[in-house]
Design an enzyme around this catalytic site. Structure first.
Site, PDB file in Angstrom:
ATOM      1  N   GLU A   1       0.850  -1.197   0.000  1.00 43.89           N
ATOM      2  CA  GLU A   1       0.000   0.000   0.000  1.00 43.89           C
ATOM      3  C   GLU A   1       0.879   1.238   0.000  1.00 43.89           C
ATOM      4  O   GLU A   1       1.986   1.222   0.547  1.00 43.89           O
ATOM      5  CB  GLU A   1      -0.892  -0.032   1.261  1.00 43.89           C
ATOM      6  CG  GLU A   1      -1.751   1.206   1.444  1.00 43.89           C
ATOM      7  CD  GLU A   1      -2.828   1.039   2.518  1.00 43.89           C
ATOM      8  OE1 GLU A   1      -2.889  -0.029   3.158  1.00 43.89           O
ATOM      9  OE2 GLU A   1      -3.611   1.993   2.703  1.00 43.89           O
TER      10      GLU A   1
ATOM     11  N   ASN B   1      -6.656   1.514   2.875  1.00 44.14           N
ATOM     12  CA  ASN B   1      -7.368   2.766   3.111  1.00 44.14           C
ATOM     13  C   ASN B   1      -6.939   3.853   2.131  1.00 44.14           C
ATOM     14  O   ASN B   1      -7.727   4.721   1.771  1.00 44.14           O
ATOM     15  CB  ASN B   1      -7.104   3.244   4.551  1.00 44.14           C
ATOM     16  CG  ASN B   1      -7.675   2.282   5.577  1.00 44.14           C
ATOM     17  OD1 ASN B   1      -8.655   1.593   5.315  1.00 44.14           O
ATOM     18  ND2 ASN B   1      -7.054   2.221   6.739  1.00 44.14           N
TER      19      ASN B   1
ATOM     20  N   GLU C   1     -12.610  -2.013   2.356  1.00 49.07           N
ATOM     21  CA  GLU C   1     -13.240  -1.871   3.685  1.00 49.07           C
ATOM     22  C   GLU C   1     -14.317  -0.792   3.705  1.00 49.07           C
ATOM     23  O   GLU C   1     -14.320   0.094   4.581  1.00 49.07           O
ATOM     24  CB  GLU C   1     -12.172  -1.602   4.751  1.00 49.07           C
ATOM     25  CG  GLU C   1     -11.222  -2.766   4.923  1.00 49.07           C
ATOM     26  CD  GLU C   1     -10.263  -2.646   6.109  1.00 49.07           C
ATOM     27  OE1 GLU C   1     -10.139  -1.556   6.688  1.00 49.07           O
ATOM     28  OE2 GLU C   1      -9.625  -3.654   6.440  1.00 49.07           O
TER      29      GLU C   1
ATOM     30  N   TYR D   1      -7.045  -8.920  11.243  1.00 48.14           N
ATOM     31  CA  TYR D   1      -5.755  -8.765  11.911  1.00 48.14           C
ATOM     32  C   TYR D   1      -5.891  -9.338  13.319  1.00 48.14           C
ATOM     33  O   TYR D   1      -6.862  -9.041  14.015  1.00 48.14           O
ATOM     34  CB  TYR D   1      -5.349  -7.286  11.968  1.00 48.14           C
ATOM     35  CG  TYR D   1      -5.038  -6.737  10.581  1.00 48.14           C
ATOM     36  CD1 TYR D   1      -3.832  -7.029   9.962  1.00 48.14           C
ATOM     37  CD2 TYR D   1      -5.964  -5.964   9.899  1.00 48.14           C
ATOM     38  CE1 TYR D   1      -3.547  -6.548   8.691  1.00 48.14           C
ATOM     39  CE2 TYR D   1      -5.687  -5.474   8.627  1.00 48.14           C
ATOM     40  CZ  TYR D   1      -4.473  -5.772   8.032  1.00 48.14           C
ATOM     41  OH  TYR D   1      -4.200  -5.303   6.776  1.00 48.14           O
TER      42      TYR D   1
ATOM     43  N   GLU E   1      -6.597  -9.248   3.143  1.00 45.49           N
ATOM     44  CA  GLU E   1      -5.724  -8.675   4.185  1.00 45.49           C
ATOM     45  C   GLU E   1      -5.791  -9.599   5.392  1.00 45.49           C
ATOM     46  O   GLU E   1      -6.877  -9.779   5.975  1.00 45.49           O
ATOM     47  CB  GLU E   1      -6.181  -7.273   4.611  1.00 45.49           C
ATOM     48  CG  GLU E   1      -5.875  -6.198   3.598  1.00 45.49           C
ATOM     49  CD  GLU E   1      -6.191  -4.790   4.099  1.00 45.49           C
ATOM     50  OE1 GLU E   1      -5.994  -4.517   5.308  1.00 45.49           O
ATOM     51  OE2 GLU E   1      -6.627  -3.980   3.272  1.00 45.49           O
TER      52      GLU E   1
HETATM   53  O1  AHR Z   1      -3.054  -2.873   6.089  1.00 45.85           O
HETATM   54  C1  AHR Z   1      -3.261  -1.715   6.841  1.00 45.85           C
HETATM   55  C2  AHR Z   1      -4.708  -1.214   6.771  1.00 45.85           C
HETATM   56  O2  AHR Z   1      -5.547  -2.104   7.439  1.00 45.85           O
HETATM   57  C3  AHR Z   1      -5.292  -1.122   5.391  1.00 45.85           C
HETATM   58  O3  AHR Z   1      -5.000   0.085   4.771  1.00 45.85           O
HETATM   59  C4  AHR Z   1      -6.762  -1.226   5.645  1.00 45.85           C
HETATM   60  O4  AHR Z   1      -7.464  -1.792   4.572  1.00 45.85           O
HETATM   61  C5  AHR Z   1      -6.849  -2.044   6.920  1.00 45.85           C
HETATM   62  O5  AHR Z   1      -7.690  -1.436   7.843  1.00 45.85           O
END
Ligand code: AHR
Length: 542
Positions: free
Chosen positions: A66, A111, A212, A283, A335
């Site tokens: 990113e 993002n 997202e 995550y 992700e």
């Molecule tokens: O990977 C970091 C961020 O985590 C990304 O920009 C977003 O898609 C997610 O919230």
């Protein structure tokens, strides 16, 4: 701006959803392929080449870059560096990624993409604007854009997975990017690409319809129905330009979202017929809220990824039923990673600098073991998860860290590299019989978590084993139900006494794989021991 909004959103989620996170995130869930056995008994892993989940799509082990922090600028692109080639690409980084063999890379966000105008990043470099990236409060020079990324992908031997701006961006502008990338010539946007010096089209196959969009932190956040309609329109316009593209709609950002699954259903009610896949993100953290600091619990978190996949598929198939559609969607887990340290405050606020140090999470052994478990989860869901991206690849929540003089491999690099190197062919439906342990709010957790592949081209079998037992080595017996493996081609283990040990530029090899004694096979059985706190890979010839 991303940081305060998302932080307070997550804190709010913590106050509500995550306070019951044990139930919400774990529930009562035990992998279907696991059977418990008595505590004293050896664990058994039953392998049968006739029991197969699906052919492995190698895009299951993609990654993500990113425009964020030092991922692009300084990470892969640094024209001022002696380590870079004439394009400004860091050669050492390209070599490392080639060695890994990353099949597909998502770009440019994240993002970031929801406020990105791709036209800012093409054409003569001196004319490109320096803009404020509102997602990360950083300055973006736009010196690296779509054409640079395509050139870089070719050099790194990988395929692009392009993200589209469905936040501030319009469906028309999304379709224009498809035209810019995929049409040979004779149209406004393809001719613009040619004018920029790139005669051949790139034929980008896979595209993400936004990022997202369920998140209140996302630029252009909207309701599920609004997004579903926008994604449908973008998909239609994109397919008018190139009917061969494969499109991924934005699913939920994670099970902590208050709209989890409802979002997915409402979005798909609008755009099911127009897309091929649905995204999901996750995550994992080792915070007091999530695990109470218990490593036993932390290492079981991959079971909640199994559950998230099952729940999201249930929604896809529900909408399929509503629509009487013959099409089955696949999932793009585009992700996933461990991320909990560098997640708020200064770690996510670029302070209007170029290439600020953001999300530079340093991973320990324990994180790497969980990443191994997450890889096992992805493998055993390979029938419906066809694409997934370790988020991210360089410097930002990443397996590879750079500085001006070189790079080092974080702990999580190793399980990821093993998946890329050893998982080949068909994913086996591995049956694991293992003693279990108790953690609060979770079904009994099996000490061993295993996944395997069998490559029909050369008969090689690979096995990936997480031992969640923190104090004891575990005896394992592989039971070959048809063709026993012959020669051991590889046997490696990642383990150590200190679960909190990390690698760094000063000590780049503190945590690294060690050879595991090659086990022998007799009467259709292979016996060996996996150390406490370990992730192991074994490969046999046929
Ligand atoms: O990977 C970091 C961020 O985590 C990304 O920009 C977003 O898609 C997610 O919230």
């Amino acid at each position: 701006m991303f940081s305060p909004d998302r932080r307070s959103f997550l804190q709010q989620a913590g106050a509500t959803g995550l306070a019951c996170s044990a139930d919400l995130l774990f529930g009562r869930f035990l992998s279907a392929q696991t059977r418990s056995s008595n505590p004293g008994e050896p664990s058994r892993i039953f392998l049968d080449s006739r029991r197969m989940i699906a052919p492995l799509d190698r895009n299951l082990f993609g990654s993500f870059l990113e425009h964020l922090g030092r991922a692009i600028h300084e990470g892969i692109y640094d024209p001022a560096s002696k380590l870079s080639d004439s394009n400004g690409f860091r050669k050492d980084v390209i070599d490392e990624i080639k060695k890994l063999g990353v099949p597909i890379i998502r770009y440019p966000g994240g993002n970031f993409v929801s406020g990105y105008n791709w036209l800012d990043g093409v054409g003569p470099k001196q004319d490109r604007p320096r803009v404020l990236d509102k997602a990360w409060n950083s300055l973006e020079s736009n010196q690296f854009g779509t054409n640079e990324f395509m050139t870089w992908c070719k050099a790194a031997g990988t395929e692009p997975l392009m993200g589209l701006n469905l936040g501030t961006g319009t469906p028309e502008r999304a379709a224009a990017l498809v035209e810019y990338c995929n049409v040979e010539k004779g149209t406004q946007w393809s001719d613009l690409r040619r004018k920029h010096g790139f005669a051949a089209p790139y034929n980008v196959r896979r595209w993400c319809l936004g990022n997202e969009m369920d998140g209140p932190w996302q630029i252009g956040h909207m309701t599920a129905t609004e997004y579903g309609l926008k994604a449908q329109d973008a998909a239609r316009q994109m397919r008018y330009v190139d009917s061969s593209v494969q499109l991924i709609a934005c699913g939920s950002s994670g099970p902590f979202m208050p709209t989890y699954l409802e979002w997915d259903r409402e979005v798909l009610e609008q755009c099911y017929d127009y897309v091929d896949g649905l995204s999901l993100h996750r995550y994992f953290g080792n915070t007091p809220d999530e695990t109470g600091g218990s490593s036993e619990k932390y290492l079981a978190l991959n079971l909640t990824m199994d559950r998230q996949i099952a729940e999201t598929l249930a929604v896809c198939d529900l909408v399929r039923g509503h629509k009487r559609s013959s099409k089955k969607l696949w999932l793009s887990f585009d992700e996933w990673n461990v991320w909990y340290r560098e997640r708020s405050g200064a770690a996510v606020n670029g302070n209007r600098q170029e290439a600020p140090h953001l999300l530079e999470e340093i991973y320990n052994l324990e994180d790497a073991l969980l990443v191994g478990g997450l890889i096992n989860t992805l493998l055993r869901n390979a029938d419906r998860v066809k694409l997934a991206c370790l988020a991210q690849l360089i410097n930002v929540i990443a397996p590879i860290m750079t500085n001006p003089t070189g790079l080092f491999r974080q702990t999580i690099y190793y399980p990821y590299s093993w998946a890329l190197q050893f998982a080949r062919g068909n994913v086996l439906n591995v049956l694991v019989q293992s003693p279990t342990y108790e953690v609060s709010h979770v079904d009994p957790v099996s000490y061993l978590d295993a996944a395997g592949t069998l490559n029909p081209e050369n008969g090689q079998t690979s096995l990936f084993i997480l031992n969640r037992d923190l104090s004891k080595a575990r005896e394992v017996e592989v039971v070959w139900e048809d063709n026993p493996g012959k020669q051991v081609l590889a046997s490696w283990v990642l383990t150590g006494n200190d679960l909190k040990a990390v690698n760094s530029f000063d000590a780049p090899q503190r945590v690294q794989p060690q050879p595991l004694d090659k086990p022998s096979t007799g009467s259709g059985r292979t016996k060996f021991e996996v150390p406490a706190r370990s992730y192991t890979v074994l490969q046999w010839s046929s």
